[in-house]
Design an enzyme around this catalytic site. Structure first.
Site, PDB file in Angstrom:
ATOM      1  N   PRO A 215       1.274  -1.431   0.093  1.00 55.48           N
ATOM      2  CA  PRO A 215       0.153  -0.168   0.448  1.00 55.48           C
ATOM      3  C   PRO A 215       0.885   1.009  -0.420  1.00 55.48           C
ATOM      4  O   PRO A 215       1.674   0.901   0.440  1.00 55.48           O
ATOM      5  CB  PRO A 215      -0.791  -0.412   1.479  1.00 55.48           C
ATOM      6  CG  PRO A 215      -1.034  -1.732   1.876  1.00 55.48           C
ATOM      7  CD  PRO A 215       0.142  -2.077   1.231  1.00 55.48           C
ATOM      8  N   ILE A 216       0.225   2.021  -0.432  1.00 54.07           N
ATOM      9  CA  ILE A 216       1.458   3.473  -0.903  1.00 54.07           C
ATOM     10  C   ILE A 216       1.089   3.998   0.426  1.00 54.07           C
ATOM     11  O   ILE A 216       1.782   4.752   0.767  1.00 54.07           O
ATOM     12  CB  ILE A 216       0.491   4.661  -1.911  1.00 54.07           C
ATOM     13  CG1 ILE A 216       1.017   3.776  -3.465  1.00 54.07           C
ATOM     14  CG2 ILE A 216       1.074   6.157  -1.818  1.00 54.07           C
ATOM     15  CD1 ILE A 216       2.131   3.405  -3.794  1.00 54.07           C
ATOM     16  N   CYS A 217       0.419   4.206   1.260  1.00 56.57           N
ATOM     17  CA  CYS A 217       0.509   4.673   2.385  1.00 56.57           C
ATOM     18  C   CYS A 217       1.186   4.120   2.843  1.00 56.57           C
ATOM     19  O   CYS A 217       2.178   5.295   4.492  1.00 56.57           O
ATOM     20  CB  CYS A 217      -1.172   4.565   3.661  1.00 56.57           C
ATOM     21  SG  CYS A 217      -1.406   2.975   3.250  1.00 56.57           S
ATOM     22  N   THR A 218       1.575   3.269   3.397  1.00 54.06           N
ATOM     23  CA  THR A 218       2.547   1.837   4.521  1.00 54.06           C
ATOM     24  C   THR A 218       3.995   2.974   4.011  1.00 54.06           C
ATOM     25  O   THR A 218       4.940   3.059   4.466  1.00 54.06           O
ATOM     26  CB  THR A 218       2.561   0.467   4.249  1.00 54.06           C
ATOM     27  OG1 THR A 218       0.984   0.140   4.727  1.00 54.06           O
ATOM     28  CG2 THR A 218       3.821  -0.032   5.364  1.00 54.06           C
ATOM     29  N   ASN A 221       4.608   6.483   4.887  1.00 49.11           N
ATOM     30  CA  ASN A 221       4.470   6.846   6.152  1.00 49.11           C
ATOM     31  C   ASN A 221       4.708   6.339   7.076  1.00 49.11           C
ATOM     32  O   ASN A 221       5.671   6.430   8.029  1.00 49.11           O
ATOM     33  CB  ASN A 221       2.751   6.910   6.344  1.00 49.11           C
ATOM     34  CG  ASN A 221       2.153   8.198   5.168  1.00 49.11           C
ATOM     35  OD1 ASN A 221       2.974   9.477   5.066  1.00 49.11           O
ATOM     36  ND2 ASN A 221       1.434   8.067   4.644  1.00 49.11           N
TER      37      ASN A 221
END
Length: 434
Positions: A215-218, A221
């Site tokens: 996931p891009i968020c993982t 961030n």
């Protein structure tokens, strides 16, 4: 020394010496218990076809391809062609035994062909350094058999669709058997595909593991793994720093840049394990290769090629699996054709969706659907452009349709054509609404 007609290799006519094929001839001179008497013509006829007429194409000259080329040459195939788009890397030398340190940087196909011709006199190996997509239908029509030793799903899908499309019911010679081999660590598979007759590669696409994605968020961030740091460097930092420069995963300087950036990020988040080889493995999706697995699968592929070329025994129907993770275990089974296969099924793929679905939601489903596996699809109907990923001007023009309902653009039972750069054929969908 007894001689027979032999191909000319590098301008030199190499004769066959007496008893060169003694062991192979035990199979070709005498029918066996599993031999079909209607198709197997024992003796000089089948030997002449194998050694002087049969033309075989090997796609891939890597771990599998090196083994396949050697096996074919030693089995009596004398007119072999090989295609590979890669050059030799130092990391190949531990398992791709046709290459040496002096060959690093040279085309795999060219070096492999020269090595085989040097070690097996009388065999002619014609190399092509490039992509299979460079060749047209006439090129593939010249071969009696095609063997794949590829590490790319996209390339397998392309050659599978190409050979299916070549088949003309009025011309039996247009049917080119495809033998596909693949390995992953201690596991491997070999299969025989008779285009339009047996299940094709596309029929079994849902058997493949989905590519690992993060996931891009993982990765942006909260990275926790070294792979997260490498993905961050390649997916987010590369376009941010390099702009429009395309990432070349075969360029050592590009890999070095990614490694340095990923290592710095890993140190920031106190993550260990980022290495140069892992960086290369993540961005190129490299699957571990084991020489013994390659040897077994290559032997299986060449065994099937020999049986098909000579009719000396019944060929595989149609799937062989090797599992060597805990012990050596093998299994054969028949993978049946899919009636709705977009390549060999001959009909539109039925897709039932809600009337409330937007075009964007339909695209997401196509990307996620395991038995389709398509990236960045473009959609159209016979009368309108729904959404196109490229060129940029057309993407901008059709972007407003993403928020529209599919039911506003396509009638119930209507057809949608799906195309993509990674899809070797046009996929036809028949849309129905629930």
């Amino acid at each position: 020394m007894a001689t027979t007609d032999a191909p000319i290799t590098n301008g030199i006519n190499y004769p066959d010496w007496e008893d060169r094929y003694y062991h192979v001839d035990q199979v070709l001179d005498n029918p066996g218990p599993r031999t079909d008497p209607d198709s197997f013509m024992a003796g000089d006829g089948v030997k002449n076809f194998l050694r002087n007429q049969c033309k075989i194409l090997v796609i891939g000259a890597g771990g599998l391809g090196c083994e396949i080329l050697a096996n074919l040459a030693l089995s009596g195939f004398k007119d072999i062609h090989v295609i590979d788009m890669d050059t030799i890397d130092i990391s190949n030398l531990n398992r791709q035994f046709l290459f040496r340190s002096k060959d690093v940087g040279q085309p795999k196909a060219t070096v492999a062909a020269e090595y085989i011709m040097k070690r097996v006199p009388g065999v002619k190996v014609t190399p092509y350094y490039g992509k299979i997509q460079d060749k047209d239908d006439d090129y593939y029509m010249q071969f009696n058999l095609v063997i794949c030793g590829l590490d790319s799903v996209e390339a397998r899908r392309w050659i599978n669709a190409t050979l299916v499309n070549l088949v003309d019911p009025e011309n039996p010679e247009s049917l080119k058997p495809l033998i596909d081999g693949g390995t992953e660590g201690f596991k491997g598979q070999a299969r025989v595909i008779l285009p339009t007759i047996t299940s094709c590669y596309e029929c079994s696409l849902d058997m493949l593991n989905k590519p690992t994605t993060f996931p891009i968020c993982t990765i942006a961030n909260t990275p926790r793994l070294p792979e997260h740091c490498i993905e961050w460097a390649s997916v987010l930092e590369w376009p941010k720093v390099k702009g429009d420069m395309k990432l070349d995963t075969d360029d050592p300087e590009h890999i070095q840049w990614l490694y340095s950036v990923a290592l710095e990020r890993a140190q920031e988040f106190k993550i260990e394990g980022v290495t140069w080889s892992l960086t290369q493995g993540v961005v190129k999706n490299i699957i571990p290769a084991i020489a013994s697995t390659n040897a077994i699968i290559a032997a299986s592929c060449c065994n099937e090629a020999f049986k098909i070329a000579t009719s000396s025994a019944a060929y595989l129907n149609n799937y062989f699996m090797l599992i060597g993770t805990e012990s050596v275990y093998s299994h054969t089974f028949e993978h049946e054709k899919r009636n709705d296969c977009p390549v060999c099924g001959g009909e539109s793929l039925e897709v039932s969706i809600s009337e409330s679905w937007t075009v964007e939601r339909l695209i997401e489903m196509l990307v996620e659907k395991q038995d389709i596996q398509i990236k960045k699809p473009s959609l159209s109907t016979p009368t309108k452009q729904i959404y196109f990923q490229a060129p940029p001007q057309l993407e901008v023009a059709t972007r407003p349709n993403l928020e529209k309902k599919v039911s506003e653009l396509v009638p119930d039972g209507g057809d949608v054509t799906v195309t993509a750069t990674t899809l070797p054929f046009s996929l036809s969908l028949r849309i129905t609404y629930t």
